[in-house]
Design a protein around this motif. Structure first.
Motif, mmCIF file in Angstrom:
data_model
loop_
_atom_site.group_PDB
_atom_site.id
_atom_site.type_symbol
_atom_site.label_atom_id
_atom_site.label_comp_id
_atom_site.label_asym_id
_atom_site.label_seq_id
_atom_site.Cartn_x
_atom_site.Cartn_y
_atom_site.Cartn_z
ATOM 1 N N LYS A 21 0.839 -1.202 0.000
ATOM 2 C CA LYS A 21 0.000 0.000 0.000
ATOM 3 C C LYS A 21 0.874 1.253 0.000
ATOM 4 O O LYS A 21 0.610 2.215 -0.740
ATOM 5 C CB LYS A 21 -0.899 -0.007 1.234
ATOM 6 N N ILE A 22 1.918 1.258 0.812
ATOM 7 C CA ILE A 22 2.835 2.403 0.860
ATOM 8 C C ILE A 22 3.512 2.593 -0.490
ATOM 9 O O ILE A 22 3.630 3.714 -0.998
ATOM 10 C CB ILE A 22 3.871 2.217 1.981
ATOM 11 N N ARG A 23 3.945 1.496 -1.094
ATOM 12 C CA ARG A 23 4.583 1.584 -2.410
ATOM 13 C C ARG A 23 3.612 2.111 -3.462
ATOM 14 O O ARG A 23 3.992 2.868 -4.356
ATOM 15 C CB ARG A 23 5.106 0.209 -2.822
ATOM 16 N N LEU A 30 1.919 10.513 -4.104
ATOM 17 C CA LEU A 30 1.425 11.129 -2.877
ATOM 18 C C LEU A 30 2.518 11.260 -1.823
ATOM 19 O O LEU A 30 2.356 12.002 -0.855
ATOM 20 C CB LEU A 30 0.242 10.318 -2.335
ATOM 21 N N VAL A 31 3.590 10.533 -1.992
ATOM 22 C CA VAL A 31 4.740 10.668 -1.105
ATOM 23 C C VAL A 31 5.979 10.370 -1.938
ATOM 24 O O VAL A 31 5.945 9.523 -2.843
ATOM 25 C CB VAL A 31 4.630 9.696 0.107
ATOM 26 N N GLU A 32 7.074 11.076 -1.672
ATOM 27 C CA GLU A 32 8.299 10.909 -2.455
ATOM 28 C C GLU A 32 9.486 10.751 -1.510
ATOM 29 O O GLU A 32 10.221 11.711 -1.248
ATOM 30 C CB GLU A 32 8.501 12.104 -3.388
ATOM 31 N N PRO A 33 9.690 9.544 -0.985
ATOM 32 C CA PRO A 33 10.824 9.342 -0.074
ATOM 33 C C PRO A 33 12.148 9.451 -0.821
ATOM 34 O O PRO A 33 12.221 9.230 -2.034
ATOM 35 C CB PRO A 33 10.598 7.915 0.446
ATOM 36 N N GLN A 34 13.169 9.801 -0.088
ATOM 37 C CA GLN A 34 14.512 9.831 -0.674
ATOM 38 C C GLN A 34 15.013 8.404 -0.864
ATOM 39 O O GLN A 34 14.488 7.453 -0.266
ATOM 40 C CB GLN A 34 15.467 10.599 0.242
ATOM 41 N N ARG A 35 16.008 8.249 -1.717
ATOM 42 C CA ARG A 35 16.605 6.940 -1.965
ATOM 43 C C ARG A 35 18.086 6.973 -1.605
ATOM 44 O O ARG A 35 18.776 7.946 -1.903
ATOM 45 C CB ARG A 35 16.461 6.561 -3.441
ATOM 46 N N THR A 36 18.543 5.935 -0.959
ATOM 47 C CA THR A 36 19.968 5.810 -0.670
ATOM 48 C C THR A 36 20.694 5.409 -1.957
ATOM 49 O O THR A 36 20.049 5.005 -2.933
ATOM 50 C CB THR A 36 20.202 4.732 0.402
#
Length: 237
Positions: A21-23, A30-36
């Motif tokens: 669901k988060i993915r 709706l959300v844009e997390p940073q990536r390592t």
């Protein structure tokens, strides 16, 4: 926070939330997390706050993602979000649920393109299940081998029905009925789609959407009425 930590944090208030669901909400923008550098997601406190807001609006007010995105955009601009619907407006019966599913499908189909593995994750299904759905014509990939948002919506609904013991072979009647409804809608809009006037062709698409909505509502009303009749017959017996 990692995606696993976010899931653990959110599950206190939203027990139904999953990693898929988060993915999916990320895929919807709706959300844009940073990536390592190695590709792992890292969620900031504001990301987690956005996710909680989205989940709350879906759970408490049944808002489609398009509307929730408008709320978030307004908040980011420092403006008050649009007024929330009243409790009466958000109370769902079978007809309202049918409308919500159709709107959700339209929202999901806007630009979403999923690979096979992504569809399986979002629908929380296995490869064997998807192969069976495809064999019965319930879900089909596009020419590029990907799946659009409507295919995802169908997959989720088929999976949900499966949890009640309804297998793909049981759903062939629904697929056949949907094909007949599509043919009826096409009879109405086909002449408009062939028109030279661009406005008339645009009207054809709007007409098709309206007819689809009416068809879904009619189907839901008939099923609701039929189940009520069955229940009354059993009570008299």
């Amino acid at each position: 926070m990692s995606i696993g930590a976010v899931l653990a944090f959110l599950r206190d208030d939203f027990p139904e939330v999953t990693i898929s669901k988060i993915r999916f909400l990320e895929a919807e923008g709706l959300v844009e997390p940073q990536r390592t550098p190695s590709g792992y997601r890292k969620f900031s406190p504001s990301d987690v706050e956005r996710l909680a807001y989205v989940l709350r609006m879906q759970r408490d007010h049944y808002l489609p993602l398009r509307v929730i995105r408008e709320h978030l955009d307004a908040i980011e601009r420092g403006e008050a979000p649009p007024a929330l619907p009243s409790a009466a407006e958000t109370r769902r019966g079978p007809l309202e649920e049918a409308d919500r599913e159709l709107v959700a499908s339209a929202d999901a189909s806007s630009g979403v393109r999923l690979g096979r593995a992504e569809l399986l994750a979002a629908a929380e299904a296995g490869e064997r299940e998807l192969a069976e759905w495809e064999s019965y014509g319930l879900v089909a990939p596009g020419p590029d081998g990907g799946y659009d948002g409507e295919a995802l919506q169908v997959a989720r609904l088929v999976a949900e029905l499966g949890r009640y013991g309804l297998e793909p072979r049981h759903l062939r009647a629904m697929k056949a009925a949907a094909d007949r409804e599509i043919a009826l809608v096409e009879q109405v809009v086909a002449p408009l789609r062939r028109h030279r006037n661009p406005q008339t062709r645009a009207h054809a698409e709007a007409t098709a959407r309206e007819l689809a909505m009416l068809s879904v509502r009619l189907h839901a009303a008939m099923v609701q009425a039929g189940l009520r009749t069955c229940g009354q017959g059993l009570s008299r017996a």
